[in-house]
Scaffold this active site. Sequence first.
Site, short mmCIF file in Angstrom:
data_model
loop_
_atom_site.label_atom_id
_atom_site.label_comp_id
_atom_site.label_asym_id
_atom_site.label_seq_id
_atom_site.Cartn_x
_atom_site.Cartn_y
_atom_site.Cartn_z
N ASN A 1 0.76 -25.00 20.56
CA ASN A 1 -0.67 -24.67 20.49
C ASN A 1 -1.48 -25.70 21.26
OD1 ASN A 1 -3.12 -23.35 19.16
ND2 ASN A 1 -3.36 -25.47 18.50
N GLU A 2 -2.29 -25.24 22.18
CA GLU A 2 -3.24 -26.09 22.91
C GLU A 2 -2.54 -27.27 23.58
OE1 GLU A 2 -6.58 -27.15 20.48
OE2 GLU A 2 -7.12 -25.07 20.08
N ASP A 3 -1.38 -27.01 24.18
CA ASP A 3 -0.66 -28.11 24.81
C ASP A 3 -1.12 -28.38 26.24
OD1 ASP A 3 1.01 -28.99 22.69
OD2 ASP A 3 2.11 -27.13 22.85
N ARG B 1 -1.40 -29.94 20.72
CA ARG B 1 -2.32 -30.85 21.40
C ARG B 1 -1.65 -32.12 21.89
NH1 ARG B 1 -8.23 -30.98 18.37
NH2 ARG B 1 -8.80 -28.82 18.80
#
Length: 823
Positions: A428-430, A392
């Site tokens: 993850n979720e970048d 994130r």
Amino acid sequence: MDQSNKFTRRDFLKSSALVTAAVTTKAYAANPPTVTAQSQRLISGWEHYRGSLSGPWDVWRGPLAKDSSRWIKVELPHCFNARDAVDPDENYYRGQGWYRTSLKASNPLPVRVGRTLLHFEGAGQKTRVYLGSEQIAEHSGGYDEWTVEITDAVARMQGNPDYKDGIPLSIVCDNSRDLEMIPSDFSDFNLYGGLYRYVNLVYQPTAFLERVHITPVLNQDGSAEVSVQAWEYRPVDDAGISLSLRVFDPAGAMVHSSESEMPIRGIKFSIPKPKLWSPSDPALYRCEVTCHSPYADVVTNERFGLRQFEFVTHGPFKLNGERVLIRGTQRHEDHAGIGAAMTEDLIRKEMQMIKDAGANFIRLAHYQQSRIVLELCDELGIMVWEEIPWCRSGIGNDVWQQQAHRMLQNMIGQHYNHPAVILWGLGNEDDWPGEFPSEDHQAIRAFLSQLNDEAHKLDPTRLTSIRRCEFAKDIPDVYSPSIWAGWYRGRYTEYKSSTEEEMQKVNHFLHMEWGGDSHARRHSEDPDKVISQIATGKGTDERGLDFLRAGGIARASRDGDWSETYICNLFDWHLKEQETMPLLSGSAQWIFKDFSTPERPENPVPKVNQKGVLERDFTPKESYYVFQSYWADNPMIHIYGHSWPIRWGDAGEQKLVKVYSNCDTVELFVNGKSQGVNKRNSQDFPAAGLRWMVQLAPENHVRAVGRKNGRTVEDEIRFQYQTQKWSKPARLRLGELGRKEDAVTIEVRLLDGNGVLCLDARNQVRFAIAGDGTLIDNLGTGTGSRVLELYNGRAMITLKRNGGKSQVSVSSKAVPSAFLEIA
């Protein structure tokens, strides 16, 4: 320091007992013994202070040094956010936490021959190590392993009369907010602080193998080629170091032996008929490498497995040439009452429960996890996606980038030999708007490409992966989009169409994260009522602030009842559909166990992501058995509703009873009367056809009998059936449920004006206590939080009497408080 701690086998420090008598360097050179590293877990004898100190002077000599009220005795592993991570009223502590002990180091090897080390299996998030007043080392990163050389420092201090009772060892862990570290503070999990994995005191011969990597490759004719590469540590002036290698198959028979001079870049050998590693038969080989030197022959043992895997382009996953449906879950290192400080016993229990559910895959989210986890995955046959904590956020400065590269290098280097690992996760979720000024897609793509290339260089035998970064999905080998059918977007009946559409957008697809939240012990007679409010055809991916329980479009996460009943239906539908998708590689449900997060203070259990099929203390929810009914091999049976003490409806109304089982047939009995035998059919939703419409009595005993492969399994539950209607909630009532030694469990019930239990009530309640007792709270569970939402008009908590009297209260908005005296 307590010297009773046991010696244990570890990785490159794997050990059995070493030589016990110190001998001279000359004697070693003349007749070098055969030894292994000696590793001792430093568990007992520690004290902890949570707060900022200037340095070791404050630890040992400052005003706080002798204040026993400020230093608490702890055992390692220890997390200093063990309870405040789920405190409903306060933010969890971010700052320094100090540890101190008196280190009694007694290396049986002479200085010329032996080294003394401290080996950290993980500490959060930045760490500095001091012996006496001298800083020995520092490390940045909360999840990789690292080793500190203390040989010379110990030698200098052992002659100091002030240290006759042990050398002062102090360690500070710091989880303060830091923009230039990963993971991001926007991550949906706590960045825990403390020595939350084991710390080992290691006695290592001077010349030893620092790392051994084993690379097996299967040939088309069924044979295997194995390459062994070793990196040695030795003094600059030492020479004459060589290796001998012995390899043993899973049955213990030797299949190879050879010798080589150092340095080596690879010993290669063949295994004509290898035993293959798989989830159904996790066969492990053992590689014994002996490093011969003038001073000691050092033995290192590593395990490895032989397997071959493939993600077919736009198609399924194959292991050892055959299609295997990846049936996975995911894991955070987090547990009730201890945070990240899970002991080996707790980790072993959790991994066994994952295997017992029938899973063959796990994603280790969102960081390198304990070596114990990887060892158990090898042994149990659980394939692994392990990832670095780039989560994130955008791209930070050079320090940030160097840490990300270092953590990738350490993760791959330290877990290279585990056959369970098939994917190295790069993030993850970048695509999430992060803490940096802008979300620069090109910068993220460029950095992801660097990580991708580096991972392939470090390990050409495995694939790379990432979840939810749409604009960079072409970079890694395997990609997972965001599909949350029935929770954050859309209906769960859209799962199959959404998945098949996404499968065609990338060459290699694997679906990570699906499911939804459920508040343990909350059940519903009409769980799918919310579905009628949710639009279809608008996509099933999580977007923006969908995770919040307010605003945005209609969705189950906002408008649903968060019942176990609904989530069981959602899981049931997904699992039945996966059986009909021949091109699906597989998926992993999010997540196996509830975990703490600062991002969800509004949840029924505040600050807990409740998507687990277990609570934070290993208590299974009903949904655990849904997975078992599809995935487990051993016969199992479970009647839905073990935690549903009171059902409701009209008198004479037919009510649904579901049984989750993998048995071929199940017979149901209600109050002693058979309701018939049903056959299991996975495509007959819900409960694979193992469901009955029955008429209930005020008091009910339900029993189910299943048969599979000549075996019989049974389950039973008892519950009440309430036909009396309730009106507006009017009052709370507290009562004692039971006692065990000094612990008392109490229950609150929300009643209407006529004293009828409001079975659909979801009000938030707050427990408090005055007197001698203490509430057992801040556990992040449905029975261990002083603030939580009711489940079907009730809630429970336990208190310790502490041998005295207490007054317990419970309050809720718009309802008078209730009180109960406990003596």
